[in-house]
Design an enzyme around this catalytic site. Structure first.
Site, PDB file in Angstrom:
ATOM      1  N   TYR A 178      25.264  -6.206  -7.986  1.00 30.71           N
ATOM      2  CA  TYR A 178      26.280  -7.222  -7.723  1.00 30.71           C
ATOM      3  C   TYR A 178      25.873  -8.060  -6.522  1.00 30.71           C
ATOM      4  O   TYR A 178      25.028  -7.662  -5.718  1.00 30.71           O
ATOM      5  CB  TYR A 178      27.655  -6.592  -7.509  1.00 30.71           C
ATOM      6  CG  TYR A 178      27.844  -5.909  -6.168  1.00 30.71           C
ATOM      7  CD1 TYR A 178      28.309  -6.605  -5.053  1.00 30.71           C
ATOM      8  CD2 TYR A 178      27.562  -4.549  -6.020  1.00 30.71           C
ATOM      9  CE1 TYR A 178      28.489  -5.980  -3.835  1.00 30.71           C
ATOM     10  CE2 TYR A 178      27.742  -3.916  -4.800  1.00 30.71           C
ATOM     11  CZ  TYR A 178      28.193  -4.636  -3.713  1.00 30.71           C
ATOM     12  OH  TYR A 178      28.364  -4.012  -2.493  1.00 30.71           O
ATOM     13  N   CYS A 179      26.514  -9.244  -6.423  1.00 29.54           N
ATOM     14  CA  CYS A 179      26.222 -10.116  -5.285  1.00 29.54           C
ATOM     15  C   CYS A 179      27.503 -10.799  -4.833  1.00 29.54           C
ATOM     16  O   CYS A 179      28.542 -10.157  -4.713  1.00 29.54           O
ATOM     17  CB  CYS A 179      25.096 -11.097  -5.604  1.00 29.54           C
ATOM     18  SG  CYS A 179      25.334 -12.094  -7.096  1.00 29.54           S
ATOM     19  N   ARG A 180      27.452 -12.114  -4.598  1.00 27.61           N
ATOM     20  CA  ARG A 180      28.574 -12.809  -3.965  1.00 27.61           C
ATOM     21  C   ARG A 180      29.686 -13.191  -4.927  1.00 27.61           C
ATOM     22  O   ARG A 180      30.828 -13.351  -4.499  1.00 27.61           O
ATOM     23  CB  ARG A 180      28.048 -14.072  -3.271  1.00 27.61           C
ATOM     24  CG  ARG A 180      27.138 -13.768  -2.108  1.00 27.61           C
ATOM     25  CD  ARG A 180      26.377 -15.004  -1.680  1.00 27.61           C
ATOM     26  NE  ARG A 180      25.565 -14.755  -0.494  1.00 27.61           N
ATOM     27  CZ  ARG A 180      24.503 -15.474  -0.165  1.00 27.61           C
ATOM     28  NH1 ARG A 180      24.128 -16.478  -0.936  1.00 27.61           N
ATOM     29  NH2 ARG A 180      23.823 -15.183   0.927  1.00 27.61           N
TER      30      ARG A 180
END
Length: 223
Positions: A178-180
């Protein structure tokens, strides 16, 4: 009475006016990851420090961000975590009702998903897998964002270091990167890299801010 009612709507409109700028939404998205100095925010939004400060002042007057000084640096953060929920609602409405959003998303993420390499997992599905201990969660954001807050139990390997640190991830267990947020390319890049090295991997449909806004478990470094 009508005048007072209109004054209330005019005051409420200050929030909408402050958010009615793409650069300011970029700044809010970055601040949804955690507190940051003006210099970091200007780099994220691809603006000069001066322009960034002006946009931040608009957001501050609308009550959306607050600031503190540490030496020569000024750090900004969101005033209310419900701002993340508001941004999620805006995104959902725009993606449902604006045809231009579909065109822009196709331009931003033009890659084919014929092989399922970019298959996403929902928050609820990931939460269930975490409760059963079935998955390793990989945070591919920069380290400072990870330290400000991350999914509970996540491993942090910034995407640019991923190929040099593959030994930190299990190959016999599913990985979820996952990221932003949904418009961030980092988790998609992580999926491609890990798939090319034989990992079973998916990306989280939304990023850290949406997970946090939903009230799901998060941690901070040092807490």
């Amino acid at each position: 009475m009508n005048h007072s009612r209109q004054a209330l709507f005019d005051t409420l409109a200050q929030v909408g006016k402050a958010m009615g700028n793409g650069h300011r939404l970029t700044l809010l998205e970055r601040l949804s990851q955690g507190e940051a100095p003006v210099e970091t925010l200007s780099s994220c939004a691809d603006l000069t420090v001066g322009n960034t400060s002006q946009h931040l002042q608009h957001l501050r007057r609308a009550g959306l961000v607050t600031a503190r000084r540490d030496g020569r640096q000024i750090f900004y953060r969101l005033t209310d975590e419900r701002i993340m929920q508001l941004m999620c609602l805006m995104r959902g409405i725009a993606e449902t009702n604006l045809a231009e959003m579909e065109r822009l998303l196709g331009k931003l993420f033009p890659e084919s998903d014929g092989a399922g390499e970019l298959e996403a997992i929902s928050r609820d599905a990931l939460r269930s897998k975490l409760e059963r201990g079935e998955v390793t969660v990989l945070d591919v954001r920069p380290q400072d964002e990870f330290q400000s807050g991350h999914l509970r139990g996540a491993i942090n390997i910034p995407v640019e270091k991923l190929e040099q640190m593959l030994d930190q991830l299990p190959k016999n267990r599913e990985v979820v990167a996952y990221c932003r947020g949904p418009y961030c390319f980092l988790s998609r890049e992580a999926v491609r890299i890990l798939r090319s090295h034989g990992f079973q991997v998916r990306r989280l449909e939304d990023g850290y801010p949406s997970w946090k806004a939903a009230g799901l478990p998060v941690d901070r470094v040092g807490t």
